[in-house]
Design an enzyme around this catalytic site. Sequence first.
Site, PDB file in Angstrom:
ATOM      1  N   HIS A 159     -40.203   0.383 -33.300  1.00 51.47           N
ATOM      2  CA  HIS A 159     -40.942   0.641 -32.061  1.00 51.47           C
ATOM      3  C   HIS A 159     -40.021   1.098 -30.934  1.00 51.47           C
ATOM      4  CE1 HIS A 159     -40.246  -3.732 -30.967  1.00 51.47           C
ATOM      5  NE2 HIS A 159     -40.176  -3.209 -29.759  1.00 51.47           N
ATOM      6  N   ASP A 213     -39.933  -3.585 -38.897  1.00 51.05           N
ATOM      7  CA  ASP A 213     -39.785  -2.899 -37.613  1.00 51.05           C
ATOM      8  C   ASP A 213     -38.334  -2.457 -37.345  1.00 51.05           C
ATOM      9  OD1 ASP A 213     -40.069  -1.986 -35.035  1.00 51.05           O
ATOM     10  OD2 ASP A 213     -41.214  -3.708 -34.331  1.00 51.05           O
ATOM     11  N   SER A 225     -35.770  -6.476 -28.053  1.00 47.97           N
ATOM     12  CA  SER A 225     -36.159  -5.757 -29.254  1.00 47.97           C
ATOM     13  C   SER A 225     -34.974  -4.986 -29.790  1.00 47.97           C
ATOM     14  CB  SER A 225     -37.271  -4.765 -28.953  1.00 47.97           C
ATOM     15  OG  SER A 225     -38.491  -5.406 -29.111  1.00 47.97           O
TER      16      SER A 225
HETATM   17  N1  ARG Z   1     -44.503  -6.854 -29.254  1.00 47.29           N
HETATM   18  C1  ARG Z   1     -43.280  -6.169 -29.510  1.00 47.29           C
HETATM   19  C2  ARG Z   1     -42.566  -5.865 -28.198  1.00 47.29           C
HETATM   20  O1  ARG Z   1     -42.909  -6.364 -27.186  1.00 47.29           O
HETATM   21  C3  ARG Z   1     -43.505  -4.953 -30.356  1.00 47.29           C
HETATM   22  C4  ARG Z   1     -44.230  -3.856 -29.710  1.00 47.29           C
HETATM   23  C5  ARG Z   1     -44.444  -2.618 -30.519  1.00 47.29           C
HETATM   24  N2  ARG Z   1     -45.538  -2.717 -31.448  1.00 47.29           N
HETATM   25  C6  ARG Z   1     -46.846  -2.451 -31.175  1.00 47.29           C
HETATM   26  N3  ARG Z   1     -47.708  -2.654 -32.108  1.00 47.29           N
HETATM   27  N4  ARG Z   1     -47.288  -1.990 -30.031  1.00 47.29           N
HETATM   28  O2  ARG Z   1     -42.086  -4.863 -27.834  1.00 47.29           O
HETATM   29  N1  GLU Z   2     -40.935  -6.381 -28.754  1.00 50.00           N
HETATM   30  C1  GLU Z   2     -40.209  -6.781 -27.599  1.00 50.00           C
HETATM   31  C2  GLU Z   2     -39.307  -5.672 -27.069  1.00 50.00           C
HETATM   32  O1  GLU Z   2     -39.611  -4.520 -27.182  1.00 50.00           O
HETATM   33  C3  GLU Z   2     -39.479  -8.019 -27.887  1.00 50.00           C
HETATM   34  C4  GLU Z   2     -40.456  -9.075 -27.927  1.00 50.00           C
HETATM   35  C5  GLU Z   2     -40.380  -9.945 -26.754  1.00 50.00           C
HETATM   36  O2  GLU Z   2     -40.864  -9.604 -25.677  1.00 50.00           O
HETATM   37  O3  GLU Z   2     -39.768 -11.002 -26.962  1.00 50.00           O
HETATM   38  O4  GLU Z   2     -38.304  -5.911 -26.430  1.00 50.00           O
END
Ligand code: ARG
Ligand code: GLU
Length: 715
Positions: free
Chosen positions: A84, A220, A650
């Site tokens: 991502h 990921d 991330s």
């Molecule tokens: N939750 C994760 C973060 O905050 C992954 C985000 C990307 N994935 C998604 N399905 N939108 O960045």
């Molecule tokens: N997916 C998140 C990011 O892009 C990390 C997840 C979180 O917020 O801990 O940094």
Amino acid sequence: MKKTLLLSISLLIVFITIANEGMWIPMLLTKYKFADMQKKGFKLTADDIYSINQASMKDAIVLFGRGCTGELVSDQGLLLTNHHCGYGSIQSYSTIEHDYLRDGFWAKNKTDELSNPKLTVTFLVRMDDVTTHILTNVTENLTQEQRNLIISKNIAKLKKENSENNKYNVEIKPFYYGNEYYMFIYEVFRDVRLVGAPPSAVGKFGGDTDNWMWPRHTGDFSVFRIYANKDNEPADYSPNNVPYKPKRFFPISLKGVQKDDFTMVYGFPGHTQEYIPSFVIKLITEVENPIQIKLREIRLAIMNEDMNSNQTIRIQYSSKYAGVANYWKKWLGENRGLKRLDAINKKEEFEKSFQNWANNTSQAKNNYSNLLNEYKVVCEKLRPLSKIDAYLFEGIMTGEMVRFARNFGDYKSWQTKTDSTLNPVFATIKGRAKDMYKDFNLSTDQKMFSIMLKIYYDSISSNYQPEILKIWSKKYKGDWNKCVADISNKTMFTSEDKINLFLNNYKINGTKTLEKDPIFTLWSAISDMYNQKVLPIVTTYNNKIDSLNRIYMKAQMKFESDKIFYPDANLTLRVTYGKISDYSPKDGVSYNWFTTLDGIIEKDDSTIYDYDVPARLKELWENKDYGNYAENGVMNVCFIGTNHTTGGNSGSPVINGNGELIGINFDRNWEGTMSDIMYDPAQCRNITLDIRYVLFIIDKFAGAKNLVDEMVISK
Ligand code: ARG
Ligand code: GLU
């Protein structure tokens, strides 16, 4: 006896609650936390983590782009981050003919690697405590405005002295809300190429359905390579550049992990607010989050429908959709988590005892006894303004056409400019138009935009309505679809061609077209209203809050003088550590700490986009063809731990006690997303992609063994 037992139990609880919380400044680890890390299983030295005299782990870690982390895994500049995080880059190369988002991409050799003009990676060269420099001439009786002015002068001076003729990027940031300042010397590399990415069915497996959730099965990750000039220095893209030779990279452990093992996450957490009072939490949970959630839900539904109906739209909107969906879901989880944790009550309890201390301690009395009161008053005043902000910036201003109109905001100054100053301005706008309209579908934007106009009009008091909205509401009798259809016929912001035409004919036609343009008119009206009625007040209150935050932070540190405070995250390099740990999300349910490929097969459903497992992966599973990446015949995929992470982490390396890479951080669990505001050791878990699954996908699934061969596997 009974009393002391109770006392020690409550002490124990206090101790446990702070056990894994915290994002620590690497330079200060020995001062605060290193002994504890060693006790819990870290076997290297503090100098291995951060040193300015020898290569250390920090030299193997980068800020990837502007908001992710990445880690070096070979002596040829090979870098791992999340799928991502590489998404924008993968998307930018995706078309119907070669859809790398859907099918994945693997460079056969270095010449196939894809350059990314806007992508940079940033290494921390060193950091320094510069508090005394920055606070020179800053006295307590200054207003916040005066204080800011002196501080920005001091910052500018120090920056200049340390940039070594712009070889380095120098950043100076406040810590503990401006009670301390640190300087960061960064080296920025500008030639970063895409090497590989799994198909979305691996890299985004589970999609937004599983996002922010445990159990999780998302692969990921994506692979990039940093290039440098022949002297190993940063350079713009050039075919003559060579792979960067890092001072340090991570060896990889295939030994796997066990429950309770020590883990550490080293990266760039973006933003937390652990020390705010209850009134700010109320503002977030009662005003900001609910409005933002509601507005995003509407946009997501529209995008989703259009993406499902057309593959071109899917490619155009997938990255935008993911971004919108991500925080939509985060805020939902955050609100739930704070409620469940009883966060507001907890803060109020804390504030009561703080107030008590402030009232009754001679030294605190004068300085702090009115602090919380003042804070509360400002928050109440901010409430209606936060509402306007949310409806504007999560509403109307998400319209891509109206947002693009901002590029013309300076048009009045154009009339006095010569060709040579104007041409680069136009070139920039044309470049932006090219980027934006490539991924723009008019009818999708129109649908979202008309609803956002309606909602703003219906929710915000007349005093904060731009005049033009009132006129349109009358003219179209509240039919905002009709309004948007009509203004779309009259605006140039529906296509790149029209914008280019305007810019090309600017000399002949001047600004007449622009001044008649309804979308531009709307943009101007909104910014006038905002600049006159909202911004000045918000700025005053925000200054006030900055000042209150600084004083409140200092006061909290005095009040709890035995506690070790970590500074809130601010997108600077931090260490957090904890252990592999399962958890119970609710009564009667417990979640294991790892997931496996078997679980991916269980989720397989070719009729659901998010769960459509690629045939090749099923085949490998059927044949148990796992190379040496499995453990007792089982292919692990993800695991969780108690490391305190946030957005920006991330892609961060997850490291074992021997300093080896065991995984890539990529998410948190749904029950723990409130950790940006309040951490709960029982519920907060970071989600890591097991490095063995990464190598399995690269080697077995994609057949890119050459990449694995570049890495150092510690046996
Ligand atoms: N939750 C994760 C973060 O905050 C992954 C985000 C990307 N994935 C998604 N399905 N939108 O960045
Ligand atoms: N997916 C998140 C990011 O892009 C990390 C997840 C979180 O917020 O801990 O940094």
